[in-house]
Design a protein around this motif. Structure first.
Motif, PDB file in Angstrom:
ATOM      1  N   PHE A 573       0.827  -1.210   0.000  1.00  0.00           N
ATOM      2  CA  PHE A 573       0.000   0.000   0.000  1.00  0.00           C
ATOM      3  C   PHE A 573       0.863   1.262   0.000  1.00  0.00           C
ATOM      4  CE2 PHE A 573      -2.415   3.314   2.286  1.00  0.00           C
ATOM      5  CZ  PHE A 573      -3.472   3.465   1.406  1.00  0.00           C
ATOM      6  N   ARG A 574       2.022   1.201   0.641  1.00  0.00           N
ATOM      7  CA  ARG A 574       2.877   2.378   0.678  1.00  0.00           C
ATOM      8  C   ARG A 574       3.350   2.765  -0.732  1.00  0.00           C
ATOM      9  NH1 ARG A 574       5.638   4.937   4.728  1.00  0.00           N
ATOM     10  NH2 ARG A 574       7.482   6.130   4.106  1.00  0.00           N
ATOM     11  N   SER A 575       3.531   1.759  -1.551  1.00  0.00           N
ATOM     12  CA  SER A 575       3.966   2.058  -2.924  1.00  0.00           C
ATOM     13  C   SER A 575       2.879   2.794  -3.696  1.00  0.00           C
ATOM     14  CB  SER A 575       4.341   0.771  -3.637  1.00  0.00           C
ATOM     15  OG  SER A 575       3.206  -0.085  -3.741  1.00  0.00           O
ATOM     16  N   VAL A 576       1.621   2.508  -3.369  1.00  0.00           N
ATOM     17  CA  VAL A 576       0.513   3.236  -4.012  1.00  0.00           C
ATOM     18  C   VAL A 576       0.567   4.707  -3.626  1.00  0.00           C
ATOM     19  CG1 VAL A 576      -1.998   3.444  -4.184  1.00  0.00           C
ATOM     20  CG2 VAL A 576      -0.929   1.183  -4.145  1.00  0.00           C
ATOM     21  N   ASN A 577       0.816   4.990  -2.354  1.00  0.00           N
ATOM     22  CA  ASN A 577       0.920   6.373  -1.899  1.00  0.00           C
ATOM     23  C   ASN A 577       2.088   7.083  -2.579  1.00  0.00           C
ATOM     24  OD1 ASN A 577      -1.274   6.616  -0.143  1.00  0.00           O
ATOM     25  ND2 ASN A 577      -0.147   5.733   1.574  1.00  0.00           N
ATOM     26  N   ASN A 578       3.197   6.373  -2.686  1.00  0.00           N
ATOM     27  CA  ASN A 578       4.373   7.013  -3.288  1.00  0.00           C
ATOM     28  C   ASN A 578       4.182   7.268  -4.775  1.00  0.00           C
ATOM     29  OD1 ASN A 578       5.670   6.972  -0.804  1.00  0.00           O
ATOM     30  ND2 ASN A 578       6.656   4.999  -1.183  1.00  0.00           N
ATOM     31  N   ALA A 579       3.482   6.351  -5.440  1.00  0.00           N
ATOM     32  CA  ALA A 579       3.343   6.463  -6.882  1.00  0.00           C
ATOM     33  C   ALA A 579       2.235   7.435  -7.293  1.00  0.00           C
ATOM     34  CB  ALA A 579       3.076   5.081  -7.488  1.00  0.00           C
ATOM     35  N   PHE A 580       1.119   7.400  -6.580  1.00  0.00           N
ATOM     36  CA  PHE A 580      -0.041   8.196  -6.981  1.00  0.00           C
ATOM     37  C   PHE A 580      -0.371   9.336  -6.012  1.00  0.00           C
ATOM     38  CE2 PHE A 580      -0.605   3.940  -8.759  1.00  0.00           C
ATOM     39  CZ  PHE A 580      -0.818   4.224 -10.099  1.00  0.00           C
ATOM     40  N   GLY A 581       0.259   9.345  -4.863  1.00  0.00           N
ATOM     41  CA  GLY A 581      -0.045  10.354  -3.866  1.00  0.00           C
ATOM     42  C   GLY A 581      -1.013   9.841  -2.813  1.00  0.00           C
ATOM     43  N   GLU A 890      14.817  11.555   0.303  1.00  0.00           N
ATOM     44  CA  GLU A 890      14.559  11.540  -1.130  1.00  0.00           C
ATOM     45  C   GLU A 890      14.620  12.927  -1.769  1.00  0.00           C
ATOM     46  OE1 GLU A 890      10.908   9.602  -1.955  1.00  0.00           O
ATOM     47  OE2 GLU A 890      11.398   7.789  -0.798  1.00  0.00           O
ATOM     48  N   SER A 891      14.680  13.975  -0.940  1.00  0.00           N
ATOM     49  CA  SER A 891      14.628  15.335  -1.488  1.00  0.00           C
ATOM     50  C   SER A 891      15.853  15.659  -2.352  1.00  0.00           C
ATOM     51  CB  SER A 891      14.503  16.346  -0.345  1.00  0.00           C
ATOM     52  OG  SER A 891      15.632  16.281   0.506  1.00  0.00           O
ATOM     53  N   LEU A 892      17.024  14.987  -2.106  1.00  0.00           N
ATOM     54  CA  LEU A 892      18.229  15.278  -2.886  1.00  0.00           C
ATOM     55  C   LEU A 892      18.186  14.646  -4.267  1.00  0.00           C
ATOM     56  CD1 LEU A 892      20.980  14.875  -0.143  1.00  0.00           C
ATOM     57  CD2 LEU A 892      19.967  16.983  -1.003  1.00  0.00           C
ATOM     58  N   HIS A 893      17.423  13.565  -4.430  1.00  0.00           N
ATOM     59  CA  HIS A 893      17.443  12.803  -5.666  1.00  0.00           C
ATOM     60  C   HIS A 893      16.124  12.881  -6.439  1.00  0.00           C
ATOM     61  CE1 HIS A 893      21.020  11.212  -3.761  1.00  0.00           C
ATOM     62  NE2 HIS A 893      20.275  10.753  -2.749  1.00  0.00           N
ATOM     63  N   ASN A 894      15.068  13.347  -5.789  1.00  0.00           N
ATOM     64  CA  ASN A 894      13.744  13.371  -6.419  1.00  0.00           C
ATOM     65  C   ASN A 894      13.224  14.801  -6.406  1.00  0.00           C
ATOM     66  OD1 ASN A 894      10.964  13.154  -7.033  1.00  0.00           O
ATOM     67  ND2 ASN A 894      10.987  11.003  -6.384  1.00  0.00           N
ATOM     68  N   GLU A 895      13.074  15.358  -7.606  1.00  0.00           N
ATOM     69  CA  GLU A 895      12.650  16.757  -7.710  1.00  0.00           C
ATOM     70  C   GLU A 895      11.227  16.933  -7.183  1.00  0.00           C
ATOM     71  OE1 GLU A 895      13.255  20.726  -8.441  1.00  0.00           O
ATOM     72  OE2 GLU A 895      14.680  19.058  -8.600  1.00  0.00           O
ATOM     73  N   GLU A 896      10.369  15.939  -7.435  1.00  0.00           N
ATOM     74  CA  GLU A 896       8.983  16.047  -6.950  1.00  0.00           C
ATOM     75  C   GLU A 896       8.948  16.067  -5.430  1.00  0.00           C
ATOM     76  OE1 GLU A 896       6.795  12.889  -8.642  1.00  0.00           O
ATOM     77  OE2 GLU A 896       6.798  13.712 -10.689  1.00  0.00           O
ATOM     78  N   THR A 897       9.782  15.219  -4.799  1.00  0.00           N
ATOM     79  CA  THR A 897       9.832  15.210  -3.339  1.00  0.00           C
ATOM     80  C   THR A 897      10.302  16.545  -2.802  1.00  0.00           C
ATOM     81  OG1 THR A 897      10.313  12.841  -3.387  1.00  0.00           O
ATOM     82  CG2 THR A 897      10.748  14.010  -1.340  1.00  0.00           C
ATOM     83  N   MET A 898      11.295  17.155  -3.480  1.00  0.00           N
ATOM     84  CA  MET A 898      11.783  18.451  -3.020  1.00  0.00           C
ATOM     85  C   MET A 898      10.677  19.504  -3.103  1.00  0.00           C
ATOM     86  SD  MET A 898      14.938  20.787  -4.462  1.00  0.00           S
ATOM     87  CE  MET A 898      13.901  21.355  -5.803  1.00  0.00           C
ATOM     88  N   VAL A 899       9.860  19.417  -4.175  1.00  0.00           N
ATOM     89  CA  VAL A 899       8.749  20.359  -4.317  1.00  0.00           C
ATOM     90  C   VAL A 899       7.750  20.166  -3.171  1.00  0.00           C
ATOM     91  CG1 VAL A 899       6.785  21.025  -5.751  1.00  0.00           C
ATOM     92  CG2 VAL A 899       9.012  20.556  -6.797  1.00  0.00           C
ATOM     93  N   ILE A 900       7.504  18.894  -2.820  1.00  0.00           N
ATOM     94  CA  ILE A 900       6.578  18.607  -1.711  1.00  0.00           C
ATOM     95  C   ILE A 900       7.110  19.170  -0.405  1.00  0.00           C
ATOM     96  CG2 ILE A 900       5.548  16.768  -0.339  1.00  0.00           C
ATOM     97  CD1 ILE A 900       5.417  15.093  -2.898  1.00  0.00           C
TER      98      ILE A 900
END
Length: 961
Positions: A573-581, A890-900
């Protein structure tokens, strides 16, 4: 040709004498003497007075001493009239002085329908045995001062023009002087009171302009004028003749009747309540004006009309007043006491006028006194009425009353007033309008009100109301349902006060009624939210355990197990949150919840007990093989694809099954077995089903010693608070710590919270353990703040579990620790997770606000990992927001995470919150968090968890930049 009544009476007397004249014509009349007692103050002579017709006759009277008194027909023959003869005997040896008093023109004996204006005046006096003596005229009396020689009989012959009954008294001079003084004083008091009432009412009219005060003042003026004439002051002051004085007397009576009719006409508001009677009275007033003129020309007829008018007016007016008072006319009710004394005075005056035996000198002051009492009561009634009307028209009072009415209307509150003795209920039109009823539909008998109630509430309402009535003075509140015109029921609250009567029971209840339907719906919603999941609407863990407890206690099932429990946990289920929000994850949970509801029967229960964990309680298919088949069917349905943002996602889940048997005594025991079976299922792979077996029970038993050790860990002081530093990113100083619990287990060594906190939550030991950590952290923080005084004091964050947060003991513990340690406000922070808060947002919000008021800080942990909407954040009084370590890494490697992360920081800054980045392990991560405007950082980059003594050294090294 008009004949006077005296002429008619003379004709009748002459006829009588012609019939009986043979017996009296040739002879003389003899008198009996009346003994004059020395000590007598007054002697009534009327009954001892002989009366003889004087018209055209010569009378010869034989005195008691043998003398002869001859009364010739001189000038009196033409005038007619009567002779009054009496003899007074002085048997003492000394002269006796007396005053012969003749009262004339009084009410007594004057007649009701043909009264005489002036009568009984002595025109001439003859004496034998003394005299002559002069006649002195005063007010309504004539007096002759007599001196009777010793052992002598004084014979008196008194001539009067009217053939009216004599009213003679013999007074001792001193006694007469005292009597007249007292009578004059009494009359003066009555006139003075009447004058004061007239001045008072006139002044009241000048001040208020109320028309009823002018009418009452006119009535009072007429009354004072009538009393002045009746007391003889008009003739005494102006010197008018007795005949004119008698006519003025009748005129004053007519004036009093006219003002009284006009006053009563308006006081009783006959124009509104009895229009026909009002018209008749108005015409009577016009006719009375003509009668007033008649009293001056023909006083006997005018006086008769006036006295008949008094009788009709008082009888009719009294009946009308009583009738209107019964119908609630307030003006009539106020006038009844005064009208009663007016009636009493008129009744006594009528009796006195009809009977000559009444003592006129005494009766007229009594009548005047009754009139003054009635006038005073009338004046007071008018003053009260004017004051009440003034209150109704006074702008200040009107504004206050309007403000009160507007407040009730604005609060949608209605007045409820029940007169218990009369069984008369009043309800404001506002409530009737809310129920869709016509105005007055609920007013009347209380039974009408009760019939509108829900059938289940009537008996309770009646019993409670009877109880409060028996108590007398009591305040009560009760809630019930009322039916509207659409046959729908709403909840209403009645708050009222009972007023006790003389016997102790309540005679009246008055209060307010308020529509509380919305409050009931809110309470029902709060109750629903307390036992239901906020996201899916399914029962939560609390309600599920309650239903499981009932299943465990079932005694009606003998041939099969009592219940079967299936615990389902979603895989990946955690992967669903990570993939789709997280919004997509919430949507998946809602969809799966609806599928589960469709798969269970009406007697079964499906609940969301954890974040991605569902529990199903089966009370029908309880056999192991049946439960296993149901679990397979459920997982097959849950595995059907779900459309997520245009892509199909196939959910996967694992299930653990436990069967409720006779050996189970607590619901937690069954749940532990099902969760242990689920643990084995997930450990064996994804989408598996595991049924609890005795082999798994052995593994469960291995946890029992650990639970026993945990219960004694506090007693043995094996638990210790460790502290991980939280650093200020702007200057590198230490800002505070997060308290982390460690267990020094004698066999397993140092255990972290992940090793024993779940067990502590299952057994309920988490409350006691949490209290220990909170107290230890407060004690250590107080010492650090004393050793290292900073402009912004050091703080410590303490994690709080759901059991602690929702218990009232937490508030008491906070008060105790804060008062003992005297640490800086909001430096002791309670740290709660987002998922914990969202389990029950309403209750959590109330508890967090109470915590905040006690002086503790609040920190929101793991922000962004839960299932809530960001809009909920502003509802809670947090001062610190902690970004979960997964976002930091994940903020250093994932631009979307940094935006979040950047959005989280911006949101927190906008709400005035401090931001702590968790899991900072490298300099690069620290620099990144600093660039994103995070305030603080926590992680292995700055240090691991340390003991309290190690923390002191750490602070000493890092407390200054």
């Amino acid at each position: 040709m008009i004949f006077s009544v005296s002429l008619i009476r003379r004709v009748l007397v002459v006829c009588g004498l012609l019939l009986t004249g043979a017996a009296h014509a040739p002879g003389a009349w003899a008198l009996d003497a009346i003994a004059v007692e020395e000590g007598a103050a007054v002697t009534e002579l009327t009954d001892f007075t002989e009366r003889y017709e004087a018209a055209g006759r010569r009378l010869s009277i034989e005195t008691p001493e043998g003398g002869q008194l001859v009364l010739s027909a001189g000038e009196e023959a033409e005038g007619g009239g009567e002779w009054w003869l009496l003899a007074l005997r002085n048997r003492s040896d000394a002269p006796v002085e007396r005053v012969l008093l003749n009262r004339h023109g009084l009410l007594a004996g004057s007649g009701l329908f043909w009264p005489t204006p002036a009568s009984g005046r002595i025109e001439r006096a003859e004496f034998v045995g003394g005299g002559p003596f002069g006649i002195e005229t005063r007010l309504h009396s004539q007096r002759i001062a007599l001196t009777i020689p010793p052992q002598t009989t004084l014979t008196l012959a008194l001539h009067t023009q009217e053939d009216t009954p004599a009213d003679l008294q013999l007074w001792h001079p001193e006694a007469l002087f005292l009597f007249e003084q007292r009578l004059a004083l009494l009359n003066g008091v009555f006139l003075g009171i009447g004058g004061v009432l007239f001045v008072y009412l006139t002044t009241l009219y000048l001040l208020t302009g109320a028309p009823q005060t002018a009418r009452a003042a006119a009535l009072m003026a007429a009354g004072v004028f009538t009393l002045a004439v009746s007391f003889g002051y008009l003739g005494s002051i102006l010197g008018v003749s007795p005949v004119l004085e008698g006519r003025v007397r009748f005129f004053s009576h007519g004036l009093l009747l006219l003002t009284g009719l006009y006053f009563g006409l308006n006081q009783l508001a006959l124009k509104h309540h009895a229009p026909r009677l009002e018209q008749a009275v108005r015409y009577a007033c016009y006719g009375l004006g003509a009668v007033l003129l008649m009293t001056l020309a023909w006083p006997e007829a005018g006086g008769g009309f006036i006295r008949a008018g008094f009788a009709l007016a008082l009888i009719g007016g009294s009946l009308a007043a009583f009738r209107l008072a019964e119908h609630g006319v307030r003006a009539a009710q106020l006038w009844l006491p005064g009208l009663f004394f007016f009636d009493l005075a008129a009744l006594l005056a009528g009796i006195t006028a009809l009977s000559s035996a009444m003592n006129g000198m005494m009766m007229e002051p009594v009548i005047a006194g009754l009139f003054i009492i009635g006038a005073a009561l009338t004046a007071f009634a008018i003053a009260y009425q004017v004051q009440t009307q003034r209150r109704r028209t006074d702008p200040v009072i009107l504004q206050a009353e309007q403000r009160h009415a507007f407040a009730l209307a604005g609060a949608r509150t209605s007045v409820w007033d029940w007169d218990i003795l009369e069984d008369r209920l009043y309800v404001s039109p506002l409530l009737e309008a809310e129920l869709g009823l016509e105005t007055g539909a609920l007013c009347g008998s209380e039974l009408i009100w009760r019939e509108r109630m829900h059938g289940e509430d009537r008996e309770t309402y009646r019993n409670m109301l009877n109880t409060y009535i028996a108590q007398g003075d009591a305040f009560f509140r009760m809630e019930f349902r009322l039916r509207n015109e659409a046959d729908e029921y709403g909840w209403f609250a009645l708050q009222a006060t009972c007023i006790a009567g003389e016997e102790g029971y309540a005679v009246r209840c008055t209060g307010t009624v308020e529509d509380v339907t919305i409050q009931h719906m809110s309470e029902d919603r709060l109750l629903y939210d307390a036992v239901h999941d906020n996201l899916t609407g399914l029962p939560n863990r609390v309600l599920f355990l309650d239903r499981l407890s009932r299943a465990v206690r079932r005694t009606d099932v003998l041939d099969r197990p009592r219940a079967a429990l299936i615990v389902i946990d979603l895989d990946r289920f955690r992967s669903v949150n990570n993939a789709f929000g997280h919004g997509a994850g919430d949507m998946m949970l809602i969809t799966l919840a609806r599928r589960l509801e469709a798969l269970v029967g009406p007697e079964d229960t499906v609940a969301r007990t954890e974040g991605d964990e569902f529990s199903i309680l089966l009370v029908g298919d309880t056999a192991p093989e049946d439960a296993y088949q149901r679990a397979e069917a459920i997982l097959d349905v849950l595995g059907q694809p779900i459309d997520m943002q245009g892509r199909e996602v196939f959910p996967a889940a694992s299930a653990g099954i436990a069967i409720c048997e006779d050996r189970h005594e607590r619901p937690e025991d069954v749940l532990k077995e099902a969760e242990l079976a689920l643990f084995h299922a997930k450990r064996s792979g994804k989408a598996n089903i595991e049924l609890f077996t005795p082999e798994l029970r052995e593994e469960l038993r291995d946890q029992v010693p650990l639970e026993h050790d945990l219960r004694r860990a506090l007693e043995r002081k094996e638990l210790e608070a460790y502290y991980q530093p939280i650093m200020c990113l702007s200057d590198g100083r230490v800002a505070g710590f997060e308290a982390l619990l460690r267990w020094h287990h004698p066999a397993y060594g140092l255990l972290t919270p992940d090793d024993f906190i779940p067990l502590a939550e299952e057994t309920g030991l988490i409350v006691e353990i949490g209290r220990f950590v909170l107290g230890q952290a407060a004690h250590d923080l107080a010492g650090w703040q004393k050793l290292f005084p900073l402009q912004r004091p050091l703080f410590v964050s303490v994690n709080v579990s759901s059991r602690q947060l929702l218990r009232h003991d937490l508030i008491q513990d906070l008060e105790e620790f804060l008062s003992k340690t005297s640490i800086a406000p909001e430096s002791l922070k309670l740290e709660v997770t987002e998922s914990l808060v969202m389990e029950n947002p309403e209750l959590a919000a109330r508890m967090l606000h109470r915590v905040k008021k006690k002086g503790a800080g609040l920190s929101l942990d793991d922000f962004g990992t839960g299932y809530s909407s960001l809009s909920y954040l502003q509802r809670f009084p947090f001062d610190t927001l902690k970004i979960d370590r997964s976002f930091v890494s994940e903020s250093l490697h994932n631009e979307e995470t940094m935006v979040i992360v950047k959005a989280m920081v911006t949101l927190a800054k906008g709400l005035g919150l401090d931001v702590v980045a968790e899991g900072v392990e490298t300099d690069e991560q620290a620099a990144k968090m600093m660039s994103l405007r995070c305030d603080f950082a926590q992680g292995f980059r700055y240090g691991k968890a340390m003991t309290s003594s190690e923390a002191v050294k750490f602070i000493a090294h890092h407390w200054q930049h």
